[in-house]
Design an enzyme around this catalytic site. Structure first.
Site: not given
Ligand code: TYM
Length: 335
Positions: A115, A197, A200
């Site tokens: 990032k 990956k 979004k």
């Molecule tokens: P975020 O918002 O980027 O993504 C949300 C969830 O989707 C999963 N994910 C994917 N899984 C498979 N293939 C992909 N291409 C893909 N892109 C995203 C992510 O692994 C996630 O599970 N830091 C986290 C948000 C967060 C969080 C937490 C998660 C903040 N606090 C506490 C769990 C527990 C994040 O940026 O997810």
């Protein structure tokens, strides 16, 4: 442990329209825990501002992410669905855990490095300490299990280290959580660069299939998906694009890799891509219909947010009281 059940916690950032990566890697699995566990699913809007957000968009996406949770089958009566900024204990514990997280540990986080490279003009302190806030999200609820995609594995390891470190200094305070990472869909890849990956926040719309894309858009994106110069639908070296499509097709149809290879034996990439697009669009159609219905009812979404914030705050208060006591913070009797 709350109400005699083990706790599941996960979160999604409202930083863009969610993709099938978010769906298959995380959200689709959330409801499988609802009966056995006490589940909290959070819209982590405080994490989202580590990257500059347009306020109107952030607000809109917060409602939408909550509506999508429900459209994906999460019943607000059976799960605590809430918005991170409605429960100030997250940032309070986040600060405390910052003081138990090492500079060196944070410097090694690959998400921080990625990032920072993408937002070179805004490498802020929040981006750097993001993982301690994530640890706070999880540890606040004495979470046992965290369903996430594989990209979050490093943050989870750090969360465990922070919990263990704190427990060592102050005695048992936090449950040390485990990750729950799905087998075949832990990392859905970009359709344009299948070694990267699917994200979004990708600016290339052809790389990303969004949960709310129309059937036409979904089929068009899969048709354009980058594959390889071969013509066989099977796993193998250099076939990242095809293997990614196989995981997506498998996840939406329930078919194994062997079954998929057999089904498309002798057929070309064109036929396969069309089938993946159709399966994806058909599986998402009911989610989209439910989303449209829910997203139109802002008052209802706000009532869900309120109920979720009340439930989460109550649980968070228990951990916070314990943490403050252990740290030596003076607590006053008044509420
Ligand atoms: P975020 O918002 O980027 O993504 C949300 C969830 O989707 C999963 N994910 C994917 N899984 C498979 N293939 C992909 N291409 C893909 N892109 C995203 C992510 O692994 C996630 O599970 N830091 C986290 C948000 C967060 C969080 C937490 C998660 C903040 N606090 C506490 C769990 C527990 C994040 O940026 O997810």
């Amino acid at each position: 442990m709350f109400k005699d059940k083990k706790v599941v916690f996960s979160g999604v950032q409202p930083s863009g329209v969610l993709t099938i990566g978010n769906y298959l890697g995380a959200i689709k699995n959330f409801k499988t825990f609802s009966d056995e566990y006490y589940c909290l699913y959070c819209v982590v809007n405080e994490h989202a501002i580590t990257v500059r957000q347009n306020p109107a968009e952030l607000r809109k996406r917060t409602y939408e992410t909550l509506a999508l949770y429900m459209a994906c089958g999460l019943d607000p009566e059976k799960n605590t669905l809430f918005v991170q900024s409605h429960v100030p204990a997250h940032t309070e514990l986040g600060w405390i855990l910052d003081c138990y997280t090492m500079f060196g540990e944070l410097s090694r986080m690959t998400q921080f490095k990625d990032k920072s490279a993408k937002n070179a003009d805004n490498i802020n302190a929040g981006l750097f300490t993001y993982p301690s806030l994530m640890a706070a999200d999880i540890l606040l609820y004495q979470t046992e299990l965290v369903p996430v995609g594989v990209d979050q594995k490093q943050h989870l390891e750090l969360t465990r280290n922070i919990a263990e470190r704190f427990n060592q200094v102050y005695g048992e305070t936090f449950v040390v959580p485990e990750g729950y990472i799905p087998q075949t869909t832990a990392k859905i890849m970009s359709l344009s660069e299948p070694t990267k990956k699917m994200s979004k926040s990708d600016e290339n719309e052809n790389a990303v299939v969004r949960i709310l894309d129309s059937k036409d858009a979904i089929i068009r994106k899969f048709k354009r998906a980058v594959t390889d110069s071969g013509n066989e639908i099977r796993r193998g070296e250099g076939k990242d694009g095809i293997m990614n499509l196989m995981s997506i097709y498998g996840a939406f149809t329930g078919k194994t890799e062997e079954e998929i290879e057999r089904e498309f034996d002798g057929k070309g990439y064109g036929d396969f891509k069309m089938a993946v697009g159709e399966a994806c669009a058909d599986a998402l159609a009911p989610v989209q219909a439910e989303f449209t219905r829910l997203a139109a009812d802002k008052a209802y979404l706000e009532s869900v947010m309120e109920k979720g914030a009340d439930e989460a705050s109550r649980l968070a208060a228990r951990t916070m009281s314990k943490v403050r006591r252990k740290l030596g913070f003076v607590e006053l009797g008044r509420k």
